[in-house]
Motif scaffolding. Structure first.
Motif, PDB file in Angstrom:
ATOM      1  N   ASP A  90      29.717 -13.934 -38.951  1.00  0.00           N
ATOM      2  CA  ASP A  90      28.368 -14.201 -39.414  1.00  0.00           C
ATOM      3  C   ASP A  90      27.417 -14.047 -38.232  1.00  0.00           C
ATOM      4  O   ASP A  90      27.666 -14.569 -37.152  1.00  0.00           O
ATOM      5  CB  ASP A  90      28.254 -15.616 -39.970  1.00  0.00           C
ATOM      6  CG  ASP A  90      29.080 -15.811 -41.239  1.00  0.00           C
ATOM      7  OD1 ASP A  90      29.450 -14.801 -41.871  1.00  0.00           O
ATOM      8  OD2 ASP A  90      29.345 -16.960 -41.594  1.00  0.00           O
ATOM      9  N   THR A 134      23.299 -14.327 -37.048  1.00  0.00           N
ATOM     10  CA  THR A 134      21.976 -14.847 -37.374  1.00  0.00           C
ATOM     11  C   THR A 134      21.037 -14.541 -36.223  1.00  0.00           C
ATOM     12  O   THR A 134      21.389 -14.733 -35.065  1.00  0.00           O
ATOM     13  CB  THR A 134      22.018 -16.368 -37.617  1.00  0.00           C
ATOM     14  OG1 THR A 134      22.951 -16.652 -38.646  1.00  0.00           O
ATOM     15  CG2 THR A 134      20.660 -16.892 -38.027  1.00  0.00           C
ATOM     16  N   HIS A 192      17.514 -15.522 -34.469  1.00  0.00           N
ATOM     17  CA  HIS A 192      16.538 -16.606 -34.369  1.00  0.00           C
ATOM     18  C   HIS A 192      15.409 -16.197 -33.437  1.00  0.00           C
ATOM     19  O   HIS A 192      15.619 -15.466 -32.479  1.00  0.00           O
ATOM     20  CB  HIS A 192      17.177 -17.875 -33.788  1.00  0.00           C
ATOM     21  CG  HIS A 192      18.220 -18.468 -34.652  1.00  0.00           C
ATOM     22  ND1 HIS A 192      17.940 -19.358 -35.665  1.00  0.00           N
ATOM     23  CD2 HIS A 192      19.565 -18.311 -34.669  1.00  0.00           C
ATOM     24  CE1 HIS A 192      19.063 -19.718 -36.254  1.00  0.00           C
ATOM     25  NE2 HIS A 192      20.064 -19.085 -35.666  1.00  0.00           N
ATOM     26  N   THR A 250      14.353 -18.680 -38.196  1.00  0.00           N
ATOM     27  CA  THR A 250      15.437 -17.759 -38.533  1.00  0.00           C
ATOM     28  C   THR A 250      14.821 -16.472 -39.062  1.00  0.00           C
ATOM     29  O   THR A 250      14.090 -16.480 -40.041  1.00  0.00           O
ATOM     30  CB  THR A 250      16.373 -18.362 -39.596  1.00  0.00           C
ATOM     31  OG1 THR A 250      16.935 -19.568 -39.075  1.00  0.00           O
ATOM     32  CG2 THR A 250      17.487 -17.397 -39.955  1.00  0.00           C
ATOM     33  N   ALA A 298      16.737 -13.553 -39.709  1.00  0.00           N
ATOM     34  CA  ALA A 298      17.645 -12.935 -40.670  1.00  0.00           C
ATOM     35  C   ALA A 298      19.040 -13.503 -40.473  1.00  0.00           C
ATOM     36  O   ALA A 298      19.383 -13.990 -39.404  1.00  0.00           O
ATOM     37  CB  ALA A 298      17.673 -11.425 -40.494  1.00  0.00           C
ATOM     38  N   THR A 299      19.824 -13.429 -41.528  1.00  0.00           N
ATOM     39  CA  THR A 299      21.231 -13.819 -41.471  1.00  0.00           C
ATOM     40  C   THR A 299      22.039 -12.739 -42.167  1.00  0.00           C
ATOM     41  O   THR A 299      21.686 -12.292 -43.256  1.00  0.00           O
ATOM     42  CB  THR A 299      21.447 -15.176 -42.171  1.00  0.00           C
ATOM     43  OG1 THR A 299      20.645 -16.161 -41.518  1.00  0.00           O
ATOM     44  CG2 THR A 299      22.903 -15.595 -42.119  1.00  0.00           C
ATOM     45  N   TRP A 300      23.093 -12.318 -41.508  1.00  0.00           N
ATOM     46  CA  TRP A 300      23.995 -11.328 -42.071  1.00  0.00           C
ATOM     47  C   TRP A 300      25.394 -11.939 -42.140  1.00  0.00           C
ATOM     48  O   TRP A 300      26.094 -12.003 -41.142  1.00  0.00           O
ATOM     49  CB  TRP A 300      24.034 -10.066 -41.201  1.00  0.00           C
ATOM     50  CG  TRP A 300      22.718  -9.404 -41.054  1.00  0.00           C
ATOM     51  CD1 TRP A 300      22.176  -8.472 -41.885  1.00  0.00           C
ATOM     52  CD2 TRP A 300      21.767  -9.588 -40.008  1.00  0.00           C
ATOM     53  NE1 TRP A 300      20.951  -8.082 -41.418  1.00  0.00           N
ATOM     54  CE2 TRP A 300      20.668  -8.750 -40.266  1.00  0.00           C
ATOM     55  CE3 TRP A 300      21.727 -10.404 -38.867  1.00  0.00           C
ATOM     56  CZ2 TRP A 300      19.566  -8.681 -39.441  1.00  0.00           C
ATOM     57  CZ3 TRP A 300      20.609 -10.345 -38.041  1.00  0.00           C
ATOM     58  CH2 TRP A 300      19.552  -9.498 -38.334  1.00  0.00           C
ATOM     59  N   PRO A 301      25.810 -12.398 -43.310  1.00  0.00           N
ATOM     60  CA  PRO A 301      27.145 -12.990 -43.425  1.00  0.00           C
ATOM     61  C   PRO A 301      28.227 -11.917 -43.524  1.00  0.00           C
ATOM     62  O   PRO A 301      27.998 -10.824 -44.052  1.00  0.00           O
ATOM     63  CB  PRO A 301      27.057 -13.802 -44.712  1.00  0.00           C
ATOM     64  CG  PRO A 301      25.985 -13.139 -45.517  1.00  0.00           C
ATOM     65  CD  PRO A 301      25.030 -12.533 -44.525  1.00  0.00           C
TER      66      PRO A 301
END
Length: 60
Positions: free
Chosen positions: A2, A4, A6, A15, A17-20
């Motif tokens: 994962d 993220t 920041h 935040t 973006a988040t890419w799981p």
């Protein structure tokens, strides 16, 4: 993995973006967001400079 992104500001942490569950080389996925952030920073810096100049000129 994962990942993220920041952005640390003076008063808070944002935040972006988040890419799981990214697998392998995740640079092509994350890189555009980082470029957009750099562009946003540049645009805000120019805007701040323009406002400061306008305020100085208004004082004359």
């Amino acid at each position: 993995m994962d990942v993220t992104a920041h952005l640390g500001l003076a008063s808070t942490d944002v935040t972006l973006a988040t890419w799981p569950n990214l697998h392998g080389d995740w640079t092509p996925v994350v890189h555009p967001t980082l470029l957009e952030t750099i562009g946003l920073h540049t645009a805000l810096s120019v805007a701040i400079d323009a406002l400061r100049l306008a305020n100085r000129l208004a004082d004359f």
